[in-house]
Design an enzyme around this catalytic site. Structure first.
Site, mmCIF file in Angstrom:
data_model
loop_
_atom_site.group_PDB
_atom_site.id
_atom_site.type_symbol
_atom_site.label_atom_id
_atom_site.label_comp_id
_atom_site.label_asym_id
_atom_site.label_seq_id
_atom_site.Cartn_x
_atom_site.Cartn_y
_atom_site.Cartn_z
ATOM 1 C CB SER A 65 -7.735 -0.926 12.684
ATOM 2 O OG SER A 65 -9.255 -0.160 13.574
ATOM 3 C CE1 TYR A 106 -9.814 -1.662 8.181
ATOM 4 C CE2 TYR A 106 -10.412 -1.251 10.134
ATOM 5 C CZ TYR A 106 -9.105 -1.392 9.031
ATOM 6 O OH TYR A 106 -7.981 -0.491 9.731
ATOM 7 C CB SER A 131 -2.079 6.240 -1.487
ATOM 8 O OG SER A 131 -2.991 5.973 -1.342
ATOM 9 N N GLY A 172 1.087 -1.522 0.500
ATOM 10 C CA GLY A 172 0.088 -0.015 -0.227
ATOM 11 C C GLY A 172 0.691 1.222 -0.177
ATOM 12 C CB ALA A 173 4.034 1.529 -0.990
ATOM 13 N N GLY A 229 1.716 4.108 3.648
ATOM 14 C CA GLY A 229 2.296 3.463 3.273
ATOM 15 C C GLY A 229 3.622 4.422 2.579
#
Length: 668
Positions: free
Chosen positions: A525, A538, A397, A394-395, A400
């Site tokens: 989370s 989630y 945005s 997830g780099a 990340g």
């Protein structure tokens, strides 16, 4: 129509070239040194690789900019607009550097403009040419006998004088105020002007409550404009007919109170703000207001700041926070810059200076995420990360992206993984432009076979895989009642957040076992600890990853492989953007979230929690029935998202905002 641009790789130059590409036709010749050709080629690629952009090798320090005589002969009479932007825009630069580049560079540019018989020579000067002139300074004014208190002021004045008196072709002059980042993206390329104070705001935010008022001083007025306004205005003004021989003030028409500007940025940083007990409305009534200007307190303080003892003191105090004494000397302007003629020339174009309040947040976010280099002075962090490889999913945005930029500044080698390869290449280019090293690998992390291919390639490409940051994730906010016919929501969330994450870890474990070391950071989370309603898909996926990591930690500790779970509070990222009520809820920034990731990499704790998360977990342990009653109340207060209901988003109610503040960071 054709153009020649010096300083195209500079900050204003890049945006001006973008405007010319978008709004004009014809070739654009870009001056660059031989050693900077790679940087220019990278920029041309970012500009879409247009064939209209033609590099011309030269040197600002050489006569006629060192351009090949054959090129000059071939293009004589063909250059309609010659934009000269290459210069030093730095209050801390040496006298010699200012003289060589600002004055000598202008002479060399004029020499080339004359040789090619350019149509118009456009000189980017600065409001610094006004020196310490006190009072109203309009576009028609230039040499008013003003004192020039620094090499920067002097050389900006001198270079403009040379253009006015010696230009062999028609000319136009542009005097920008203090130029900051883009008003929409916040993009900036260096630390200058108000950015010197941003580390101070960051320390204030991290160490003081935001509600704490601080005592401030009325330091006078300043003038700040975003780079996109400057570039658009130059493009428009440069093409107006019959305006040769004029200067244009690219300034905010209304002077900006310095303390108001400071407080605007402090608010964007969520830091304490300054109150001014004695502002000019009070001091102007005191007897000192009757004194000549040079004997008034503000003038005397300014003069004192320019003395060697004051420089020594400031460098040992504010200098340690990254604020040079030279900047403190000129934190405000004694001059008020009139711009009626410029505003009239811009009328009808739609080009105007936006209010600072509308874009201060973008400037702060870009600095914190892309420019903040305080990590380089953290010896423990640099020692732990230098030379280490860090796989970050997830780099492209959010958390990340910022983590990748920050670890690269500490000397680590980020291995960027995300589905969008183009965005990864942009991140890689940014890291490399800042002197770091990065690698980009496109991979759909919900595709298990693609993950297998990725881990096999990474294991072959790198001798060591030191860290893995499982950051890529999918969040769905939808009540169970609205999910009864959407079982695929649970499958998709589990596929990426759980199966994708453990597939990546398992694929890289053989490498880590072989090297007898490795650390995995899972971005979990706060919801795993607090169990907020509407996040069943989630939270369950993140809880599964937590549980899996806890179990295998005991199996892998003997192999030197360890885990950290970060129970991240609500972060202001693109993932939460669809839930519009979050716009007014307490969040942490991606920069603050990245600090937690870096702490996990360096200190390797088993988990990182927040106070709210710990209290939520404790409540579920000690009083589960009460905890579920409170959560049910939240379930009633916070409706399903507009996207889930297929409606437009309403504004948050006062009850929602109050609960969000009390239970700060929880996903509602």
């Amino acid at each position: 129509m054709s153009y020649f641009v010096t300083g195209a790789t500079g900050f204003i130059g890049r945006f001006l070239v973008s405007e010319l590409l978008e709004n004009r036709t014809g070739e654009i010749y870009l001056l660059c040194r031989e050693g900077s050709r790679g940087r220019l080629d990278a920029l041309i690629k970012q500009w879409g690789g247009s064939s209209r952009l033609v590099p011309v090798v030269g040197d600002l320090r050489a006569d006629q900019l060192g351009v090949d005589p054959e090129w000059i002969a071939e293009n004589t009479g063909k250059i309609d607009h010659f934009f000269h932007l290459a210069a030093i825009y730095d209050m801390t630069a040496s006298d010699e550097m200012n003289e060589e580049l600002n004055v000598g560079g202008t002479r060399a540019a004029l020499s080339l403009a004359g040789a090619v018989e350019a149509g118009i020579f456009h000189q980017v000067s600065s409001v610094a040419a006004s020196g310490d002139y006190r009072g109203l300074f309009d576009e028609t004014m230039f040499d008013e006998g003003q004192n020039l208190p620094s090499a920067y002021h002097r050389t900006k004045f001198e270079s403009e004088r040379i253009v006015r008196e010696e230009s062999p072709v028609p000319w136009r002059v542009y005097r920008p105020a203090v130029v900051v980042g883009h008003s929409e993206t916040g993009a900036m390329d260096k630390i200058d002007g108000p950015y010197y104070f941003f580390p101070v705001f960051k320390r204030m935010r991290d160490n003081l409550p935001s509600w704490l008022p601080l005592a401030g001083l009325d330091l006078g007025d300043t003038n700040v404009v975003p780079v996109d306004f400057v570039a658009k205005a130059m493009d428009h003004l440069g093409h107006l007919p019959d305006r040769d021989g004029e200067a244009f003030h690219l300034v905010n028409p209304e002077p900006q109170n310095t303390i108001d500007l400071v407080n605007t940025f402090a608010a964007a940083a969520k830091a304490p703000q300054f109150a001014v007990p004695l502002d000019r409305s009070v001091t102007n009534r005191l007897p000192t207001a009757l004194l000549p200007r040079q004997f008034r307190p503000g003038a005397l303080i300014g003069a004192a700041l320019r003395t060697p003892p004051a420089h020594l003191l400031l460098n040992q105090t504010m200098g340690r926070l990254g604020v040079p004494a030279e900047v403190l000397e000129h934190v405000s302007f004694p001059t008020v810059y009139a711009s009626k003629a410029t505003q009239k020339a811009l009328a009808g174009s739609g080009i105007a200076v936006p209010d600072l309040e509308s874009y201060a947040g973008a400037l702060w976010s870009y600095w914190e995420e892309m420019l903040d280099d305080s990590i380089t002075s953290d010896r423990a962090t640099v020692s732990a990360l230098k030379g280490k490889t860090v796989v970050i999913t997830g780099a492209s945005s959010g958390i990340g992206l910022v983590t990748a930029v920050q670890v690269a500044k500490a000397g680590a080698i980020p291995i960027l993984v995300a589905r969008g390869k183009d965005k990864l290449e942009s991140t890689k280019a940014l890291i490399e432009s800042q002197g770091g090293t990065a690698y980009a690998y496109g991979c759909d992390l919900s595709d298990l076979q693609a993950i297998d291919a990725l881990t096999q390639q990474l294991s072959g490409d790198f001798e060591h895989i030191d860290y893995v940051v499982n950051n890529a994730g999918r969040s769905i906010r939808r009540s169970l009642k609205l999910s009864e016919d959407r079982f695929h929501d649970f499958e998709r969330t589990m596929q990426l957040n759980y199966f994708g994450a453990i597939r990546l870890i398992m694929g890289l474990l053989p490498k880590m076992r072989q090297q007898k070391s490795g650390h995995i950071v899972n971005i979990s989370s706060i919801g795993v600890l607090t169990n907020p309603p509407r996040f069943s898909a989630y939270v369950a996926s993140k809880a599964a990853l937590d549980a899996w990591s806890n179990v295998v930690s005991s199996e892998l500790v003997g192999d030197g492989v360890s885990f950290t779970s970060i129970h991240m509070p609500l972060v202001r990222t693109p993932m939460i953007a669809p839930t519009k009520m979050y716009d007014r809820f307490p969040t942490i920034s991606p920069g603050q979230a990245a600090q937690k990731v870096i702490s996990a990499l360096v200190d390797r704790p088993h988990e990182i929690n927040t106070l709210t998360g710990n209290l939520g977990s404790l409540a579920h342990t000690l009083a589960p029935k009460v905890a579920f009653r409170v959560l049910h109340l939240a379930y009633q207060i916070f409706p399903d998202s507009a996207a889930a209901r297929g409606e437009s988003p309403p504004a948050p109610t006062s009850e929602q905002a109050m609960m969000a503040r009390v239970l700060k960071g929880v996903h509602w």
